[in-house]
Design a protein around this motif. Structure first.
Motif, PDB file in Angstrom:
ATOM      1  N   SER A  63       6.888  90.251 114.945  1.00 42.00           N
ATOM      2  CA  SER A  63       7.804  91.400 113.324  1.00 42.00           C
ATOM      3  C   SER A  63       9.122  90.874 113.380  1.00 42.00           C
ATOM      4  O   SER A  63       9.675  90.572 114.251  1.00 42.00           O
ATOM      5  N   GLY A  64       9.858  91.982 112.773  1.00 42.21           N
ATOM      6  CA  GLY A  64      11.129  92.006 112.464  1.00 42.21           C
ATOM      7  C   GLY A  64      11.796  92.366 110.816  1.00 42.21           C
ATOM      8  O   GLY A  64      10.999  93.099 110.409  1.00 42.21           O
ATOM      9  N   GLY A  65      12.703  91.770 110.237  1.00 41.33           N
ATOM     10  CA  GLY A  65      12.882  92.531 108.853  1.00 41.33           C
ATOM     11  C   GLY A  65      14.892  92.755 108.649  1.00 41.33           C
ATOM     12  O   GLY A  65      14.998  92.700 109.576  1.00 41.33           O
ATOM     13  N   SER A  66      14.586  92.874 107.220  1.00 41.77           N
ATOM     14  CA  SER A  66      16.061  93.269 107.322  1.00 41.77           C
ATOM     15  C   SER A  66      15.952  95.068 106.402  1.00 41.77           C
ATOM     16  O   SER A  66      14.636  95.010 106.959  1.00 41.77           O
ATOM     17  N   GLU A  67      17.328  95.368 106.203  1.00 40.38           N
ATOM     18  CA  GLU A  67      17.442  96.840 105.575  1.00 40.38           C
ATOM     19  C   GLU A  67      16.353  96.629 104.422  1.00 40.38           C
ATOM     20  O   GLU A  67      15.920  98.036 104.465  1.00 40.38           O
ATOM     21  N   LYS A  68      16.740  95.941 103.990  1.00 44.63           N
ATOM     22  CA  LYS A  68      15.325  96.097 102.206  1.00 44.63           C
ATOM     23  C   LYS A  68      13.924  96.021 102.740  1.00 44.63           C
ATOM     24  O   LYS A  68      13.174  96.138 102.787  1.00 44.63           O
ATOM     25  N   THR A  69      13.331  94.979 104.059  1.00 42.50           N
ATOM     26  CA  THR A  69      11.788  94.263 104.008  1.00 42.50           C
ATOM     27  C   THR A  69      11.707  94.160 105.412  1.00 42.50           C
ATOM     28  O   THR A  69      12.380  93.495 106.032  1.00 42.50           O
ATOM     29  N   ILE A  94      12.602  99.634  97.815  1.00 45.25           N
ATOM     30  CA  ILE A  94      13.652  99.233  96.615  1.00 45.25           C
ATOM     31  C   ILE A  94      14.259  99.715  95.994  1.00 45.25           C
ATOM     32  O   ILE A  94      15.451  99.150  95.426  1.00 45.25           O
ATOM     33  N   THR A  95      14.753 100.907  96.490  1.00 45.92           N
ATOM     34  CA  THR A  95      15.877 101.757  96.600  1.00 45.92           C
ATOM     35  C   THR A  95      16.215 102.815  97.987  1.00 45.92           C
ATOM     36  O   THR A  95      15.615 102.616  98.078  1.00 45.92           O
ATOM     37  N   SER A  96      17.021 103.646  97.670  1.00 45.89           N
ATOM     38  CA  SER A  96      17.434 103.997  98.802  1.00 45.89           C
ATOM     39  C   SER A  96      16.959 104.792  98.582  1.00 45.89           C
ATOM     40  O   SER A  96      16.261 105.767  99.561  1.00 45.89           O
ATOM     41  N   LYS A  97      16.367 105.589  97.811  1.00 45.54           N
ATOM     42  CA  LYS A  97      14.985 106.813  97.435  1.00 45.54           C
ATOM     43  C   LYS A  97      13.667 106.436  97.968  1.00 45.54           C
ATOM     44  O   LYS A  97      12.837 106.827  97.241  1.00 45.54           O
ATOM     45  N   ILE A  98      13.448 105.308  97.145  1.00 47.16           N
ATOM     46  CA  ILE A  98      11.818 104.529  96.489  1.00 47.16           C
ATOM     47  C   ILE A  98      11.824 103.473  98.143  1.00 47.16           C
ATOM     48  O   ILE A  98      12.627 102.244  97.796  1.00 47.16           O
ATOM     49  N   GLY A 116       3.616 104.237  98.395  1.00 47.51           N
ATOM     50  CA  GLY A 116       4.613 104.507  97.553  1.00 47.51           C
ATOM     51  C   GLY A 116       5.278 106.048  98.448  1.00 47.51           C
ATOM     52  O   GLY A 116       4.582 107.299  98.013  1.00 47.51           O
ATOM     53  N   ASN A 117       7.006 105.630  98.406  1.00 46.52           N
ATOM     54  CA  ASN A 117       7.556 107.072  99.064  1.00 46.52           C
ATOM     55  C   ASN A 117       8.749 107.043  98.305  1.00 46.52           C
ATOM     56  O   ASN A 117       8.788 106.263  97.946  1.00 46.52           O
ATOM     57  N   TRP A 118       8.656 108.744  97.233  1.00 48.38           N
ATOM     58  CA  TRP A 118       9.842 108.699  96.746  1.00 48.38           C
ATOM     59  C   TRP A 118      10.471 109.673  97.638  1.00 48.38           C
ATOM     60  O   TRP A 118      10.173 111.000  97.715  1.00 48.38           O
ATOM     61  N   ASP A 119      12.244 109.559  97.753  1.00 41.46           N
ATOM     62  CA  ASP A 119      12.370 111.288  97.958  1.00 41.46           C
ATOM     63  C   ASP A 119      13.558 111.603  96.788  1.00 41.46           C
ATOM     64  O   ASP A 119      13.929 111.679  96.237  1.00 41.46           O
ATOM     65  N   ILE A 120      12.559 113.236  96.412  1.00 41.27           N
ATOM     66  CA  ILE A 120      12.921 113.241  95.757  1.00 41.27           C
ATOM     67  C   ILE A 120      14.170 114.431  95.394  1.00 41.27           C
ATOM     68  O   ILE A 120      15.491 114.028  94.831  1.00 41.27           O
TER      69      ILE A 120
END
Length: 338
Positions: free
Chosen positions: A201-207, A240-244, A321-325
């Motif tokens: 396990s692990g990852g970066s800020e993106k993935t 994908i972005t800060s909100k998606i 998929g998660n979207w912070d509206i």
């Protein structure tokens, strides 16, 4: 809501994740339907609710409701199990949650360095006890006493002449040689249970990612009964972005179960201990006595004599998929293939 965490799940060498709920969640009754390897436990939340329909709760794995049990899920991959009871279950899942809902969350990756973990254990299985049966001399005396009760055997000490009238030749041979065959003991063995798992396990800020592979085997105390499971899991999350944010959970599993319908103990408990299961050369005798209805229980554990194998493959994949509206408002969509 009752909750069981990963620490409680890993404390016990369990075959099925549902066993971790036993004695840990209020209002949840978990009973083991049988002692055969691979037997799935029965879960009842707040008792039975139907006479004819299923009383099993609804299992929701990473947001996806699944039909059937969760015996293919590796318990080591679970982060937490939450049990919804009463109105909380039906309020969210409707009629499908009438028997309660078990929410299962699997492990995800964390931001940071890649961590490799290995978990392994090995243990032995033994029967808790055995049903006591007559040995050879006790069975012979029991048979004599049954004939005394009907006047077909003289009172007093046993004599060869009187025995010859009620025992067949193979029984007389057993009495003379002191033979006493414990058939149930001959069908049992010291079983074992083992599990070996590796996780990354692990990852970066993106993935972030979590990958695991597990090998589990449970060998029963009765010969020809065992259960083997292989699992491979990949959980990925990507911003994908800060909100998606999107992600996936994928599980591939294969399980092999032997002896699901195999139970030779019933016949072994009724077998005549004075019989002769093997000849002088060690070859198996199919009929230890002249009773044609009493076959040799040891014939059932000869390799290839009883073939009762079940192999099962399963793939469980879900995407989200998660979207912070806006602040306090989030839209989430989940799609799964089971």
């Amino acid at each position: 809501m009752s909750s069981v965490g990963n620490k409680e799940i890993q404390e016990l060498p369990i075959t099925d994740a549902r066993q971790a709920l036993q004695g840990r969640a209020a209002g949840v009754d978990v009973t083991q339907a049988g002692s055969k390897p691979g037997s799935a436990p029965q879960v009842r939340i707040r008792g039975r609710r139907s006479f004819n329909a299923s009383n099993e709760p609804l299992y929701v794995i990473d947001g996806i409701p699944t039909v059937g049990g969760i015996e293919d899920i590796n318990p080591q991959d679970i982060t937490s199990m939450e049990v919804l009871k009463d109105a909380s279950a039906t309020a969210i899942y409707g009629s499908r949650g009438s028997n309660g809902v078990v929410l299962i969350t699997t492990k995800r990756g964390n931001v940071g360095k890649t961590v490799v973990s290995f978990d392994s254990y090995y243990g032995s299985n033994k029967e808790l006890g055995r049903i006591e049966v007559f040995d050879g001399p006790a069975f012979a005396e029991y048979k004599r006493e049954s004939r005394r009760a009907t006047g077909n055997y003289p009172e007093g000490p046993a004599t060869p002449e009187a025995d010859a009238k009620i025992f067949e030749p193979i029984e007389l041979e057993g009495i003379a040689s002191g033979r006493s065959i414990d058939y149930p003991a001959g069908l049992m063995q010291t079983g074992n249970i083992q599990s070996h798992q590796i996780g990354v396990s692990g990852g970066s800020e993106k993935t972030t990612f979590f990958i695991s592979a597990n090998y589990f085997k449970d060998v029963g105390v009765i010969i020809n009964q065992d259960f083997t499971r292989y699992t491979f899991r990949v959980n990925l999350d990507h911003a994908i972005t800060s909100k998606i944010k999107v992600g996936t959970s994928t599980l591939f599993t294969r399980s092999d179960r032997n002896g699901e319908n195999f139970n030779p103990l019933g016949g072994a408990l009724a077998e005549n201990p004075l019989g002769k299961p093997y000849d002088d050369d060690g070859n198996l005798i199919f009929l230890p006595t002249s009773d044609g209805l009493r076959t040799n229980p040891f014939a059932e554990i000869v390799p290839g004599a009883q073939v009762d194998e079940t192999r099962r493959y399963r793939a469980f994949t879900s995407f989200y998929g998660n979207w912070d509206i806006a602040k306090g408002l989030t839209y989430r969509v989940v799609f799964g293939l089971i």
